[in-house]
Design an enzyme around this catalytic site. Structure first.
Site, PDB file in Angstrom:
ATOM      1  N   TYR A  83      -9.992   0.279  12.383  1.00  0.00           N
ATOM      2  CA  TYR A  83      -9.697   1.488  11.618  1.00  0.00           C
ATOM      3  C   TYR A  83     -10.171   1.345  10.189  1.00  0.00           C
ATOM      4  O   TYR A  83     -10.344   0.243   9.679  1.00  0.00           O
ATOM      5  CB  TYR A  83      -8.189   1.771  11.614  1.00  0.00           C
ATOM      6  CG  TYR A  83      -7.425   0.745  10.809  1.00  0.00           C
ATOM      7  CD1 TYR A  83      -7.164   0.951   9.456  1.00  0.00           C
ATOM      8  CD2 TYR A  83      -7.020  -0.450  11.384  1.00  0.00           C
ATOM      9  CE1 TYR A  83      -6.501  -0.003   8.709  1.00  0.00           C
ATOM     10  CE2 TYR A  83      -6.361  -1.414  10.643  1.00  0.00           C
ATOM     11  CZ  TYR A  83      -6.096  -1.177   9.315  1.00  0.00           C
ATOM     12  OH  TYR A  83      -5.458  -2.129   8.566  1.00  0.00           O
ATOM     13  N   PHE A 100      -8.399   2.812   1.148  1.00  0.00           N
ATOM     14  CA  PHE A 100      -7.330   1.887   0.805  1.00  0.00           C
ATOM     15  C   PHE A 100      -7.188   0.726   1.786  1.00  0.00           C
ATOM     16  O   PHE A 100      -6.541  -0.275   1.464  1.00  0.00           O
ATOM     17  CB  PHE A 100      -5.978   2.609   0.660  1.00  0.00           C
ATOM     18  CG  PHE A 100      -5.535   3.340   1.892  1.00  0.00           C
ATOM     19  CD1 PHE A 100      -4.880   2.682   2.917  1.00  0.00           C
ATOM     20  CD2 PHE A 100      -5.788   4.695   2.019  1.00  0.00           C
ATOM     21  CE1 PHE A 100      -4.481   3.362   4.052  1.00  0.00           C
ATOM     22  CE2 PHE A 100      -5.378   5.381   3.146  1.00  0.00           C
ATOM     23  CZ  PHE A 100      -4.729   4.706   4.166  1.00  0.00           C
ATOM     24  N   ASP A 101      -7.805   0.800   2.973  1.00  0.00           N
ATOM     25  CA  ASP A 101      -7.674  -0.307   3.922  1.00  0.00           C
ATOM     26  C   ASP A 101      -8.687  -0.151   5.050  1.00  0.00           C
ATOM     27  O   ASP A 101      -9.095   0.969   5.373  1.00  0.00           O
ATOM     28  CB  ASP A 101      -6.263  -0.345   4.507  1.00  0.00           C
ATOM     29  CG  ASP A 101      -5.944  -1.651   5.235  1.00  0.00           C
ATOM     30  OD1 ASP A 101      -6.679  -2.643   5.058  1.00  0.00           O
ATOM     31  OD2 ASP A 101      -4.951  -1.671   5.978  1.00  0.00           O
ATOM     32  N   ILE A 121       2.993   3.834  11.270  1.00  0.00           N
ATOM     33  CA  ILE A 121       3.414   5.163  10.831  1.00  0.00           C
ATOM     34  C   ILE A 121       3.420   6.126  12.024  1.00  0.00           C
ATOM     35  O   ILE A 121       2.675   5.946  12.993  1.00  0.00           O
ATOM     36  CB  ILE A 121       2.535   5.695   9.677  1.00  0.00           C
ATOM     37  CG1 ILE A 121       1.065   5.800  10.095  1.00  0.00           C
ATOM     38  CG2 ILE A 121       2.711   4.831   8.426  1.00  0.00           C
ATOM     39  CD1 ILE A 121       0.157   6.417   9.054  1.00  0.00           C
ATOM     40  N   TYR A 147       3.554   7.733   4.872  1.00  0.00           N
ATOM     41  CA  TYR A 147       4.488   6.964   4.051  1.00  0.00           C
ATOM     42  C   TYR A 147       5.433   7.842   3.234  1.00  0.00           C
ATOM     43  O   TYR A 147       6.274   7.332   2.503  1.00  0.00           O
ATOM     44  CB  TYR A 147       3.708   6.012   3.131  1.00  0.00           C
ATOM     45  CG  TYR A 147       2.961   4.977   3.929  1.00  0.00           C
ATOM     46  CD1 TYR A 147       3.605   3.835   4.391  1.00  0.00           C
ATOM     47  CD2 TYR A 147       1.627   5.160   4.255  1.00  0.00           C
ATOM     48  CE1 TYR A 147       2.931   2.896   5.151  1.00  0.00           C
ATOM     49  CE2 TYR A 147       0.934   4.224   5.011  1.00  0.00           C
ATOM     50  CZ  TYR A 147       1.599   3.101   5.467  1.00  0.00           C
ATOM     51  OH  TYR A 147       0.934   2.177   6.228  1.00  0.00           O
ATOM     52  N   PHE A 164      -7.841   8.711   8.702  1.00  0.00           N
ATOM     53  CA  PHE A 164      -8.258   7.453   9.305  1.00  0.00           C
ATOM     54  C   PHE A 164      -9.355   7.705  10.322  1.00  0.00           C
ATOM     55  O   PHE A 164      -9.300   8.681  11.073  1.00  0.00           O
ATOM     56  CB  PHE A 164      -7.098   6.800  10.081  1.00  0.00           C
ATOM     57  CG  PHE A 164      -6.012   6.229   9.230  1.00  0.00           C
ATOM     58  CD1 PHE A 164      -6.081   4.920   8.765  1.00  0.00           C
ATOM     59  CD2 PHE A 164      -4.904   6.991   8.898  1.00  0.00           C
ATOM     60  CE1 PHE A 164      -5.062   4.391   7.993  1.00  0.00           C
ATOM     61  CE2 PHE A 164      -3.881   6.467   8.136  1.00  0.00           C
ATOM     62  CZ  PHE A 164      -3.953   5.160   7.682  1.00  0.00           C
TER      63      PHE A 164
END
Length: 172
Positions: A83, A100-101, A121, A147, A164
């Site tokens: 991802y 962010f990731d 999540i 979140y 994502f």
């Protein structure tokens, strides 16, 4: 107890009378409009309009970019995914804000988790379900399914919607 029932009955009677009066007013207005415009095709009805149910719950958006042909991800199975996640910015190129990731970063490995167990999540549990191995999907997840108001120490601000790109590698 009897007094409570009498008050409750009176309130219900008032609500019913107001609803009936509103429906009669609407019917009279429609009839007056039709009489003033004889060529009009507007139809009148004695039935008040039925309210439509609308969901106010946040909804995930799922966009399949590649439909897989392998085993399907079902609740209770363990899924293995690659991802990349960004802050969702509707006006940005490809709707992606700051990354962010990513499991694709050097030194990282695919993420595995039991689907539907609440270990990720909510948007991931909902968005990965139904994918087939080999599939790729874009998930646009509202903050309430991500979140929420707390944000995340990993650089996700409070109330942030996320996007994502997910690839399902395996299901066990």
């Amino acid at each position: 107890m009897i007094r409570h029932l009498v008050v409750k009955s009176a309130i219900l009677s008032l609500l019913l009378a107001a609803t009936t009066a509103g429906a009669q007013d609407a019917t009279q207005t429609q009839a007056q409009t039709a009489a003033a415009n004889p060529g009009s095709t507007q139809q009148t009805t004695d039935q008040p309009a039925q309210p439509t149910a609308q969901s106010t719950a946040p909804q995930i958006q799922i966009i399949d970019t590649v439909v897989g042909k392998g085993k399907e991800a079902t609740v209770g199975s363990t899924v293995y995914v690659n991802y990349t996640g960004w802050l969702y910015k509707p006006m940005a190129a490809k709707q992606r804000g700051r990354k962010f990731d990513s499991s694709l970063n050097p030194g990282r490995t695919p993420l595995d988790f039991p689907l539907g167990a609440g270990r990720v999540i909510k948007g991931w549990d909902q968005g990965v379900a139904g994918m087939k191995v080999g599939g790729k999907r874009t998930l646009i997840i509202p903050s309430d399914l991500a979140y929420g108001k707390r944000g995340s120490p990993g650089g996700i601000p409070p109330d942030a919607d996320l996007i994502f790109d997910v690839e399902l590698l395996d299901v066990k």
